[in-house]
Design an enzyme around this catalytic site. Structure first.
Site, PDB file in Angstrom:
ATOM      1  N   GLN A   1      43.276  45.873  41.680  1.00 21.54           N
ATOM      2  CA  GLN A   1      44.527  45.192  42.007  1.00 21.54           C
ATOM      3  C   GLN A   1      45.154  44.538  40.790  1.00 21.54           C
ATOM      4  OE1 GLN A   1      44.738  43.172  45.923  1.00 21.54           O
ATOM      5  NE2 GLN A   1      42.571  43.709  46.115  1.00 21.54           N
TER       6      GLN A   1
ATOM      7  N   ASP B   1      41.037  32.603  40.184  1.00 25.16           N
ATOM      8  CA  ASP B   1      41.348  33.651  41.150  1.00 25.16           C
ATOM      9  C   ASP B   1      42.103  34.784  40.444  1.00 25.16           C
ATOM     10  OD1 ASP B   1      41.375  34.794  43.629  1.00 25.16           O
ATOM     11  OD2 ASP B   1      43.212  33.794  44.271  1.00 25.16           O
ATOM     12  N   GLU B   2      42.042  35.960  40.997  1.00 25.61           N
ATOM     13  CA  GLU B   2      42.760  37.107  40.427  1.00 25.61           C
ATOM     14  C   GLU B   2      42.448  37.266  38.938  1.00 25.61           C
ATOM     15  OE1 GLU B   2      44.095  38.909  42.571  1.00 25.61           O
ATOM     16  OE2 GLU B   2      45.286  37.801  44.031  1.00 25.61           O
TER      17      GLU B   2
ATOM     18  N   LYS C   1      38.349  37.265  50.770  1.00 25.19           N
ATOM     19  CA  LYS C   1      38.134  36.585  49.500  1.00 25.19           C
ATOM     20  C   LYS C   1      38.615  35.137  49.536  1.00 25.19           C
ATOM     21  CE  LYS C   1      41.054  36.919  46.365  1.00 25.19           C
ATOM     22  NZ  LYS C   1      42.003  37.418  45.371  1.00 25.19           N
ATOM     23  N   THR C   2      39.832  34.943  50.010  1.00 25.61           N
ATOM     24  CA  THR C   2      40.384  33.588  50.012  1.00 25.61           C
ATOM     25  C   THR C   2      39.508  32.662  50.843  1.00 25.61           C
ATOM     26  OG1 THR C   2      42.561  34.577  49.873  1.00 25.61           O
ATOM     27  CG2 THR C   2      42.477  32.250  50.379  1.00 25.61           C
TER      28      THR C   2
ATOM     29  N   ARG D   1      48.011  46.096  52.136  1.00 31.53           N
ATOM     30  CA  ARG D   1      48.548  44.911  52.812  1.00 31.53           C
ATOM     31  C   ARG D   1      48.651  45.164  54.311  1.00 31.53           C
ATOM     32  NH1 ARG D   1      46.710  41.940  49.886  1.00 31.53           N
ATOM     33  NH2 ARG D   1      45.849  43.820  48.960  1.00 31.53           N
TER      34      ARG D   1
END
Length: 723
Positions: free
Chosen positions: A255, A224-225, A41-42, A603
């Site tokens: 998330q 974002d997020e 994503k980033t 993670r």
DNA sequence: AATATTCCCGTTTTT
DNA sequence: CGGGAATATT
């Protein structure tokens, strides 16, 4: 388009998958990127920002908003790294709003140099507000009023509007406190974190001109997020993109872990309803984790109902089994963890590729001790703890007073720090006088005539006033020098640094603060002390976690979002801890806890271990725990359960025909036990007889028997062994 | 006024 | 267990 630009664009589209490329190339109109963990994503977001900046926009016209400083900084760095897009704005929501409010300070109806107060100061003020309403702090503990007011602000409800609604008695009281709290904030020219968002949202909503200016300035907005946005943030995002509708939201409903802070999962779930013309891109391929890790995480999150169904998949290897380890005590858990980490490192995994996650910061202690014993280097991400240190708050308070003379909390903090003979009595008299004459404290302190009425303390107050005056030059200095100057001129240096009998820590912390200021100033040469203060108010210690320092990283599950490690250990996976439950709590959200666990698990790139202790010391008391339901939900084949034997310990005597408890705390009334001849029973009582402890047990046959603890052939039966 | 002591509280996550 | 506030002591 020039040839050079064409080459750059081609480079930005390099090695992307279909959906990734689609997202990067999208320019105008709303875009929703639903990105699973580890889906790049980033990478997509930064490439898209860069792509915009070299095709349809200038870098200055692109705004990227993240949720945490860490995420914002990473975005900025990666965009910079791409070589295009320098000059883009990438920051947190709070920082963006703060900047906005400074820029349009007058139009927003705010005083110049307003202070941003943190949770601690907010509590203090809230306390004052409760007292001001003549309510008892016992009935209305600030900590319980806080969420209500915070929620109201998140929903853009001013104190007046809040009070206007139809309310029950409880809420009416909250409304009174809210009104009073707002008055106090105004009096000291301060905003709390929620105000930053609320004021910015209201400004954008009500001030056509400001909105037009900003919309013209920021033509492409990227949030974002998005699953973590609350109502105020949502509004800011919407209002900023009203004309052009170039809002790109990225996130993952699975998330969303900030519901407790007002984040509204609905914002991302209903994006398509808000923006019917939106393009939706799903990034579901995972490049990070092994198949087993992904499968385990997926089996966990499948237990949630409020989500957008999604199919995570990967071409990665199957990998080693996901391990679930159950041990006796928290210490055993930490020991086993340290040994496991040592082994990982021996086998070649760099320490900085290993992380330990836990639900609450309190769990870090046992881990730290065990790692120290093993000689493993580690770093702990400690949230806002650093900025809560007394010495740090003291020095920042001096700066606050200089920047904002109305900042009474800061003034009261420093007036007698270091001790200069101005005690509570004198302070109270000053406060009373200020209230009576409707003047600010600082003004009063500088008024020789008023001070003279204080009698004996007058000289000391005047001296303090002179100290403050002497600090003024700091305002014109770069941040690190200003800190140094304040430190030496205020007397704090003598208190914390020069003091021969003093502790080490304050000195080291102050050093760290100054070096942080140097880094800040280096990156922003034109920033003022005010800018630094704002920055300091909006950062946490988590932001300084380095992932290249040859150290194992310890952090909360919340802080782990957005990171990845080769090996991840999640500890304390126990009912009540993960999922976390408070005895009375109403706001408990099991789905959010599950998402939190999901975030932690995803993670991990290659190794994932979840552990749980049967006994854990909580607030100094050993308590039995129950296995987290989440562990039972990891139903995939690649999960391996391990029972780890208790560590050898001198306090643990080998039992005759049974397992003897390490100490009495392990045996509590109600513990289920098994006896080789009498069968199952339950502990009725534990009593001290001379130098022995006797345990009294009622068995299934109805009989009650008692033994001295060390001779009892009893074996404890754990809940999870019962079926 | 400053320091020492006790006691009592709550107890998640972060901008 | 640990921090902060109220209370006792110097």
């Amino acid at each position: 388009m020039t040839a050079g630009t064409q080459a750059t664009v081609a480079r930005l589209l390099e090695d992307l998958t279909g959906p990734q490329r689609e997202a990067v190339q999208h320019t105008d109109g709303p875009l929703l990127i639903l990105a699973g963990p580890g889906s790049g994503k980033t990478r997509v977001v930064t490439r898209r920002a860069a792509h915009l900046a070299c095709t349809v926009a200038t870098p200055e016209q692109v705004l990227a908003v993240a949720f945490t400083n860490k995420a914002a900084r990473e975005m900025q760095q990666r965009i910079d790294h791409l070589g295009v897009g320098r000059g883009m704005t990438a920051c947190t929501f709070h920082a963006f709003c703060a900047r906005l409010l400074r820029l349009y300070q007058a139009r927003a109806g705010l005083p110049p140099g307003f202070t941003i107060i943190d949770q601690d100061d907010r509590r203090k003020l809230l306390r004052k507000a409760v007292e001001g309403c003549e309510l008892s702090l016992a009935n209305f503990p600030p900590a319980s009023v806080e969420p209500a007011i915070s929620k109201a602000k998140n929903e853009l409800l001013s104190a007046e509007r809040f009070a206007d609604r139809d309310l029950d008695w409880q809420d009416r009281t909250v409304a009174r406190i809210y009104l009073c709290y707002e008055k106090l904030l105004r009096a000291m020219a301060a905003l709390d974190f929620d105000d930053l968002l609320m004021r910015a949202a209201v400004l954008l909503r009500d001030d056509e001109q400001v909105r037009a200016e900003l919309e013209d300035r920021f033509r492409y907005v990227l949030v974002d997020e998005y699953q973590d946005t609350n109502a105020a943030q949502y509004t800011v995002g919407r209002l900023l993109t009203r004309q052009r509708r170039n809002l790109c939201a990225t996130g993952d409903p699975d998330q969303s872990i900030y519901g407790w802070r007002g984040a509204n999962l609905e914002n991302i779930l209903t994006f398509e309803r808000d923006y019917p013309e939106a393009r939706v891109v799903r990034l579901e391929q995972n490049y990070r984790s092994t198949r087993r890790i992904l499968a385990a995480a997926d089996s966990l999150i499948a237990g949630n109902l409020r989500r957008k169904a999604k199919t995570l998949w990967t071409e990665n290897v199957e990998g080693p089994a996901v391990r679930i380890v159950e041990v006796e005590t928290g210490e055993d858990e930490a020991d086993g963890l340290a040994r496991g980490i040592a082994e990982r490192i021996r086998e070649g995994t760099g320490a900085d590729r290993i992380a330990v996650f836990y639900r609450t910061n309190a769990l870090s202690r046992a881990v730290e001790e065990a790692l120290m014993r093993e000689g493993i280097r580690y770093q702990v991400a400690r949230g806002v703890e650093f900025y809560n240190r007394k010495e740090i708050r003291d020095i920042l308070a001096y700066l606050r007073v200089l920047v904002n003379p109305a900042d009474e909390i800061a003034l009261l903090r420093v007036i007698n720090t270091p001790p200069r003979g101005i005690g509570p009595t004198t302070v109270q008299r000053l406060v009373d006088l200020a209230t009576a004459e409707r003047r600010s404290l600082l003004e009063l302190i500088g008024d020789g005539e008023a001070v003279r009425t204080l009698g004996r303390s007058a000289g000391r107050v005047t001296a303090f006033c002179e100290v403050l005056h002497g600090l003024r030059p700091a305002l014109e200095m770069p941040a690190p020098q200003a800190l140094q100057f304040v430190l030496s001129q205020s007397g704090l240096y003598a208190l914390y640094v020069a003091e021969p009998s003093g502790e080490e820590a304050p000195r080291a912390n102050l050093d760290e603060l100054i070096s942080a200021a140097s880094v800040f100033q280096r990156d922003r040469p034109h920033a003022s002390v005010l800018d630094w203060l704002e920055y300091a108010a909006l950062v946490s210690d988590v932001d300084s976690v380095r992932t290249d320092a040859g150290m194992v990283t310890l952090m909360t599950l919340h802080a782990a979002k957005g990171l990845e490690f080769d090996a991840v250990f999640i500890i304390g996976v126990e009912e009540g801890l993960l999922p976390f439950r408070r005895n009375d709590e109403d706001g408990f959200d099991e789905e959010e806890e599950r998402r939190l666990c999901f975030v932690g698990m995803t993670r991990a790139r290659r190794w994932l271990t979840l552990s749980r202790a049967r006994y854990r010391v909580i607030r100094g008391v050993t308590e039995r725990t129950v296995r987290s339901p989440f562990l039972n939900e990891l139903t995939t084949a690649g999960v391996e359960w391990t029972e780890q034997p208790a560590r050898e310990s001198s306090t643990r005597q080998p039992a005759a025909g049974g397992r003897l408890p390490a100490d009495i705390a392990e045996w509590t009334i109600g513990t289920v036990v098994r006896h080789p001849r009498h069968g199952m029973g339950q502990v009725l009582a534990l009593e001290r007889v001379a130098r022995h402890t006797h345990v009294r047990v009622r068995f299934e046959d109805g009989a009650t028997r008692a033994w001295a603890l060390e001779f009892a052939e009893l074996q404890r039966v754990d809940f999870d062994e019962l079926d």
